[in-house]
Design a protein around this motif. Structure first.
Motif, mmCIF file in Angstrom:
data_model
loop_
_atom_site.group_PDB
_atom_site.id
_atom_site.type_symbol
_atom_site.label_atom_id
_atom_site.label_comp_id
_atom_site.label_asym_id
_atom_site.label_seq_id
_atom_site.Cartn_x
_atom_site.Cartn_y
_atom_site.Cartn_z
ATOM 1 N N LYS A 153 71.295 -43.287 40.676
ATOM 2 C CA LYS A 153 71.114 -41.852 40.903
ATOM 3 C C LYS A 153 72.456 -41.176 41.202
ATOM 4 O O LYS A 153 72.700 -40.038 40.784
ATOM 5 C CB LYS A 153 70.127 -41.611 42.055
ATOM 6 C CG LYS A 153 68.691 -41.983 41.706
ATOM 7 C CD LYS A 153 68.151 -41.095 40.591
ATOM 8 C CE LYS A 153 66.840 -41.589 40.027
ATOM 9 N NZ LYS A 153 66.419 -40.825 38.847
ATOM 10 N N PHE B 8 71.258 -34.790 47.633
ATOM 11 C CA PHE B 8 71.157 -36.172 47.164
ATOM 12 C C PHE B 8 70.027 -36.907 47.880
ATOM 13 O O PHE B 8 69.277 -37.678 47.268
ATOM 14 C CB PHE B 8 72.484 -36.915 47.356
ATOM 15 C CG PHE B 8 72.472 -38.298 46.769
ATOM 16 C CD1 PHE B 8 72.472 -38.480 45.385
ATOM 17 C CD2 PHE B 8 72.437 -39.424 47.576
ATOM 18 C CE1 PHE B 8 72.445 -39.755 44.831
ATOM 19 C CE2 PHE B 8 72.409 -40.707 47.030
ATOM 20 C CZ PHE B 8 72.415 -40.871 45.654
ATOM 21 N N LEU C 27 77.309 -32.620 44.534
ATOM 22 C CA LEU C 27 76.157 -32.031 45.212
ATOM 23 C C LEU C 27 76.256 -32.358 46.697
ATOM 24 O O LEU C 27 77.000 -33.242 47.107
ATOM 25 C CB LEU C 27 74.841 -32.538 44.611
ATOM 26 C CG LEU C 27 74.343 -33.942 44.956
ATOM 27 C CD1 LEU C 27 72.956 -34.156 44.382
ATOM 28 C CD2 LEU C 27 75.291 -35.016 44.479
ATOM 29 N N CYS D 289 74.334 -38.009 38.950
ATOM 30 C CA CYS D 289 74.787 -36.725 39.498
ATOM 31 C C CYS D 289 76.173 -36.405 38.946
ATOM 32 O O CYS D 289 77.197 -36.727 39.569
ATOM 33 C CB CYS D 289 74.812 -36.775 41.021
ATOM 34 S SG CYS D 289 73.178 -36.977 41.734
#
Lengths: 251, 251, 251, 251
Positions: D73, D86, D81, D77
């Motif tokens: 993940k 997150f 962020l 991204c």
């Protein structure tokens, strides 16, 4: 925490003293000494909003006073007592001695001092620090209601075989192979609630011992490992928490 | 450290790998397992000044390679061996395998995993973490000369009586009263040098247990304490270090 | 350490006080406050073998007295002074005030309290804890000779590019690929010796940020990583230590 | 925790992965690098009682898979962020991707890496570790409901004056004198709940700086101290916890 409405907000607070360290020695007539070392934390619930909004400390029990109380109460215990009994005694003191204190939480961690044995005989006044610690947390209300939780922490155990992990979900994020043979190790934090045992709480993180497998496509010379050399690691680790309780204990 | 003259300065360096954690399991034919967990630090002395001044790593043993070597050597040990023997074996490998390595220091801390007893019987493959740790530090030179120091650390001991402290210097900075009765406690770090025992080094900080004595001129009500309630404290603490050695060991 | 011959053995010892924590506030006439927080360790070399072999403490400086001296000397410093000057002042006191003390080592770690800025203006008496710490170690002999080492510790720095590692030795224990692009990070412990700078010592362990590369022969679906997601790890880590010194400083 | 009835007992459990450390670098076209380092903890609530009582892991998400998911993940991204975003993204993944997961808790602590300034200019890819840490804890339910708490921890602040403590309860356990002048210091742990700010939680233990006052009836020579030399101490310390919340946030 003790709640209070304040300018349209709800305000809760507690105050207390942490890390009050006390040791108590009891000397028996036969020459034997008994001793404990306790690390005490106290939190009091009380109506002392005036201290926050009006500079008025008249309802405040100074945390220094709480500390003194630990020593004074330890002194008053002329007979050896369990850490559970001392925690209850201390918490009940605060809720009964101070009118504005509606509840008290006392937590104690007992250091594992163990009597030394010399040539198989217990020494009269010699002690050695062991491993896992005994913990207690008690919550006493003004009414006298007691909620007591005992426990242990920092108990590390390990077995070198008869553990496996297979049949779990395999998806696009899964790289872990299945195994029928691994080291299983954990550092146990356990606690249980009284009277009798009404609930048990367990926290058992994995202490991982990863099978070593050094690989390099350019270097086939590094020895093959077969579940006899392991890499112990702390980052990251699996965590498992569980509790078991009687229905009546949750009412 | 390996020294080198460099533009009018003297330059010394060493490089290595710290915190290489390895566990090794040996399985006996009768079903019993034996295991150790070691935390290994390696420092190599070598002539690798080119890496600092000319971007030339051709004499550098990568610290990742050192780590792999720990695992490979642990694997090669098919019979259980002492942490001392493993440290020597590892250090000798580095000084003999790499021509430019003139010396190697290997330090190992062994975690105190102890076999579990169930109903008085030793368990075949169950272990529990104990308290004090076994340490070893070995320095091996290219010539094969070995300097070995074994030790223990984190051994906390305490006695509740038969210790005093009196007759010390009293001057304008002295406030400590004399005493003939106190708790004596320390956390022992000890080490000794081989062959036979040629030297012993001891580090024994005081773990202070101060007699509680709460006083306030305005408040005579606080109970009198007489050497039965103590305040354990870490800040500050007395420190004592000593060593005892044969003359010949210092030549 | 101060040496002594004892029953055919060579005996050395030192004693002192560790973790003496002291804070000192100076108040300027313009309303500004200045403050420092120091953690002081003291070791004294003295001839006090009588205390070990004959129960005679008459040459012993109590470690409690050493602690009091720290506070008394801090009080006497009516003008703000550097941590180096305080360490020297303290060590010189012990070697000159006590006839039997032949040398003193004083180590101090200064907490990084920094003045707070509010709307760009320095606050008169508000402070906030920063990151790296200032350290000093001084060794003073009876003769007055001073050896002073200043330093910093816990300074963590990192760069995300312009670091590589290639051309190192490849042998049968080597699995590490070469790289021209990596994160370089370290926690610097540095120290330097006076007068002027006569020597510099650096300890710079790798804080490893390993490129993430999750692989599984059965699962090709896990995303490809290209040097943008990293695994920070503490166990194990590479270590580099180096020192640079003038020739004359080593005489 | 996810509850279940089991042989007349109530059984609750959760499992997850702690201390998943990940760093993510983003490279802007103008040459500047941005980076974060996060320490992630995951706990999943799911119906997996079969794993406890029937050796059936078919509903178990391996904690190794959870770890891989963090890295995958983070990779996905591609734009920088916030740690809050997150945490939400990660928690929502677990509740939506796995049918048997009814809720997920994700906690993240962000290390305070700060861009380095050289001669007043921000460095493109150089960073230095600062002091206080940013924290986030998010609880996501299957329904998509999100409960988000942000915070900071390890923020130590101090003021050298304009603090006092007087007018508090005086009883037989009270020895503390009143004061109108003292150092006030604390290590702040604060957290606040979204959307907007619905509640604020503060934990502010005292970092005590006790005025030094060495006294001995036999030794009047020790210097008088007047609120300029202090003893910083950790054991014991006062603790204050408070929360402030909108009424609607507690419904």
């Amino acid at each position: 925490m003790a709640g209070k409405e304040l300018d349209g907000f709800h305000f809760e607070q507690m105050h207390g003293k942490d890390r009050v360290r006390v040791a108590r020695v009891w000397r028996a007539r036969d020459g034997r000494h008994f001793m404990v070392e306790w690390n005490v934390s106290i939190s009091l619930f009380s109506d002392c909003i005036a201290a926050y909004v009006r500079d008025d400390n008249s309802d405040i029990v100074a945390t220094d006073t709480m500390k003194n109380t630990v020593y004074a109460k330890a002194k008053e215990c002329t007979e050896q007592l369990s850490v559970e009994d001392f925690a209850i005694l201390l918490a009940k003191h605060f809720t009964s001695f101070y009118s504005q204190v509606s509840g008290a939480i006392v937590k104690i961690v007992e250091k594992p001092w163990e009597r030394v044995y010399i040539d198989g005989q217990p020494h009269e006044h010699g002690f050695k620090l062991g491993s896992e610690k005994h913990t207690v947390e008690v919550f006493v209300k003004k009414s006298g209601a007691v909620k007591l939780v005992s426990g242990i922490e920092e108990l590390s155990v390990l077995k070198t075989t008869k553990s496996g992990f297979e049949g779990f979900i395999r998806d696009k994020y899964t790289a872990l192979p299945e195994t029928r043979e691994r080291i299983l190790a954990t550092e146990v934090t356990a606690s249980w609630r009284f009277p009798d045992i009404s609930a048990v709480q367990l926290k058992m993180p994995n202490l991982h011992f990863l099978p070593v497998n050094i690989s390099s496509k350019d270097n086939p010379a590094i020895v093959k490992f077969n579940d006899d050399v392991f890499l112990p690691t702390d980052d990251p680790h699996g965590s498992i928490q569980a509790s078991l309780s009687h229905f009546w204990s949750r009412m």
